[in-house]
Design an enzyme around this catalytic site. Sequence first.
Site, short mmCIF file in Angstrom:
data_model
loop_
_atom_site.label_atom_id
_atom_site.label_comp_id
_atom_site.label_asym_id
_atom_site.label_seq_id
_atom_site.Cartn_x
_atom_site.Cartn_y
_atom_site.Cartn_z
N HIS A 12 0.88 -1.20 0.00
CA HIS A 12 0.00 0.00 0.00
C HIS A 12 0.90 1.23 0.00
O HIS A 12 1.45 1.60 1.03
CB HIS A 12 -0.90 0.00 1.24
CG HIS A 12 -1.90 1.12 1.26
ND1 HIS A 12 -3.24 0.94 1.53
CD2 HIS A 12 -1.76 2.46 1.07
CE1 HIS A 12 -3.87 2.09 1.49
NE2 HIS A 12 -2.98 3.05 1.22
N HIS A 14 1.66 5.33 -1.62
CA HIS A 14 1.29 6.53 -2.40
C HIS A 14 2.56 7.13 -3.00
O HIS A 14 3.47 7.50 -2.26
CB HIS A 14 0.63 7.57 -1.49
CG HIS A 14 -0.67 7.10 -0.92
ND1 HIS A 14 -1.88 7.31 -1.54
CD2 HIS A 14 -0.94 6.38 0.21
CE1 HIS A 14 -2.85 6.76 -0.80
NE2 HIS A 14 -2.31 6.19 0.25
N LYS A 95 -9.20 -0.07 -5.86
CA LYS A 95 -9.20 0.53 -4.51
C LYS A 95 -10.47 1.34 -4.31
O LYS A 95 -10.72 2.30 -5.05
CB LYS A 95 -7.97 1.44 -4.36
CG LYS A 95 -7.96 2.28 -3.08
CD LYS A 95 -7.70 1.44 -1.84
CE LYS A 95 -7.84 2.25 -0.55
NZ LYS A 95 -6.71 3.11 -0.29
N HIS A 134 -10.63 1.34 1.79
CA HIS A 134 -10.37 2.29 2.89
C HIS A 134 -11.62 2.22 3.76
O HIS A 134 -12.64 2.82 3.44
CB HIS A 134 -10.13 3.70 2.36
CG HIS A 134 -9.79 4.67 3.45
ND1 HIS A 134 -8.60 5.35 3.52
CD2 HIS A 134 -10.49 5.06 4.56
CE1 HIS A 134 -8.57 6.09 4.61
NE2 HIS A 134 -9.70 5.95 5.25
N HIS A 168 -4.81 -0.74 5.76
CA HIS A 168 -4.29 -0.03 6.95
C HIS A 168 -5.21 -0.14 8.16
O HIS A 168 -5.72 0.87 8.65
CB HIS A 168 -3.99 1.44 6.63
CG HIS A 168 -5.00 2.17 5.80
ND1 HIS A 168 -6.33 2.25 6.15
CD2 HIS A 168 -4.88 2.85 4.65
CE1 HIS A 168 -6.96 2.95 5.23
NE2 HIS A 168 -6.12 3.33 4.31
N ASP A 240 1.42 2.50 3.55
CA ASP A 240 0.58 3.70 3.41
C ASP A 240 1.44 4.96 3.50
O ASP A 240 0.98 6.00 3.96
CB ASP A 240 -0.56 3.74 4.44
CG ASP A 240 -1.67 4.70 4.03
OD1 ASP A 240 -1.71 5.11 2.85
OD2 ASP A 240 -2.51 5.05 4.89
N HIS A 244 3.52 14.39 1.76
CA HIS A 244 2.94 15.71 1.48
C HIS A 244 4.07 16.72 1.65
O HIS A 244 4.93 16.53 2.52
CB HIS A 244 1.83 16.05 2.49
CG HIS A 244 0.61 15.20 2.37
ND1 HIS A 244 -0.39 15.45 1.43
CD2 HIS A 244 0.22 14.09 3.04
CE1 HIS A 244 -1.35 14.53 1.56
NE2 HIS A 244 -1.00 13.69 2.52
O1 DOR Z 1 -3.25 9.43 5.88
C1 DOR Z 1 -3.59 9.13 4.74
N1 DOR Z 1 -3.03 9.70 3.66
N2 DOR Z 1 -4.57 8.24 4.59
C2 DOR Z 1 -5.09 7.96 3.38
O2 DOR Z 1 -5.99 7.17 3.31
C3 DOR Z 1 -4.62 8.68 2.18
C4 DOR Z 1 -3.28 9.19 2.35
C5 DOR Z 1 -2.89 10.20 1.29
O3 DOR Z 1 -3.12 9.92 0.11
O4 DOR Z 1 -2.34 11.25 1.65
ZN ZN Z 2 -3.33 5.05 1.58
#
Ligand code: DOR
Ligand code: ZN
Length: 335
Positions: A12, A14, A95, A134, A168, A240, A244
């Site tokens: 999982h 990103h 997803k 989710h 998660h 996960d 950012h």
């Molecule tokens: O904390 C998270 N960030 N949970 C999620 O489900 C998505 C993820 C994100 O894409 O930033």
């Molecule tokens: Zn995620």
Amino acid sequence: MTITLNSPLDMHLHLRDGEMLKTVAPLSSHSFAGAIIMPNLVPPITSIEALLEYKSRILSSTCRDRFEPLMTLFFRDDYSYEFLKEAKKEISALKLYPSGITTNSEGGVSSMDIEGLRDVFEAMSELEIPLLVHGETNGFVMDREKEFVSVYEQFAKNFPRLKIVMEHITTKESAELLGRYENLYATITLHHLYITLDDVAGGLLRPHLFCKPIAKRAEDRDALLDLALSAHPKVMFGSDSAPHPIDKKESCGCAAGVFTAPIALQALASLFEKNDNLQNLQAFVSENAREIYGCEPLSKEVTLEKTPFLVPDSYGGVVPMFAGEELDWSIKSVS
Ligand code: DOR
Ligand code: ZN
């Protein structure tokens, strides 16, 4: 002391797009042989064309490593059987996000009523495409995952041939649910094995630990630890890791997500060693996933050793978990 992991997988992940992709993707491809790539871009990945283009951008960003992006499509309740049959050749899973539940999930599903989802779930069952979920309602933040248990039960009971991965998981209720339905599986993150809500908000607020689902109580974390440390066969590691930019985290509207990709294996080794379960780490980070997804990863050997590793304050403007702290395990070599 050392441990060599064979083809670690992150089930999982990103990776985002654009400059962020170029920053973070090599940090995963360095130490993982493959990863399940989340489709919550803006706009989300809902076509095979967009998916293939994204995959090729990932491959260009990771070209120095042997790394397989396992692609997913953003779930929509209007996908046709024919579309999914074509998509099946390119994807590992779909997803499903409840609409608006987390980052970039506005185009998700607005009702969990199974009648509206039946056609797609039946097609997925037939085509053997796993469903990743989710699992949170839009209730009180600490209860959202617990409230979703009845939805998981509905899904699992009504579609027994559908492989459902509870993504998660953060609660003891989700941990218990695993044993009740043959077709339910789960991923567990690194951060939910380490922290509780106290670490996020019990003292000074720590935005880099803020994520969805939010970390819960100690007894919830302990239930997840039991599953992970014993490498329960229905459980896989899924970081996960959700990067950012620093200004979106250290902000009065803090974005949800913990960035763990570059420190995940080191922190897992430390956790498993402290709990005398280092021998189960291989199953948790690779074997279980291969079994559940029926996939054969690219070969990659990652040797970790018990030598201090000072976690950088930032990776290209993204702050990792444990920034500025010392972990007692580091990556020695990758081959
Ligand atoms: O904390 C998270 N960030 N949970 C999620 O489900 C998505 C993820 C994100 O894409 O930033
Ligand atoms: Zn995620």
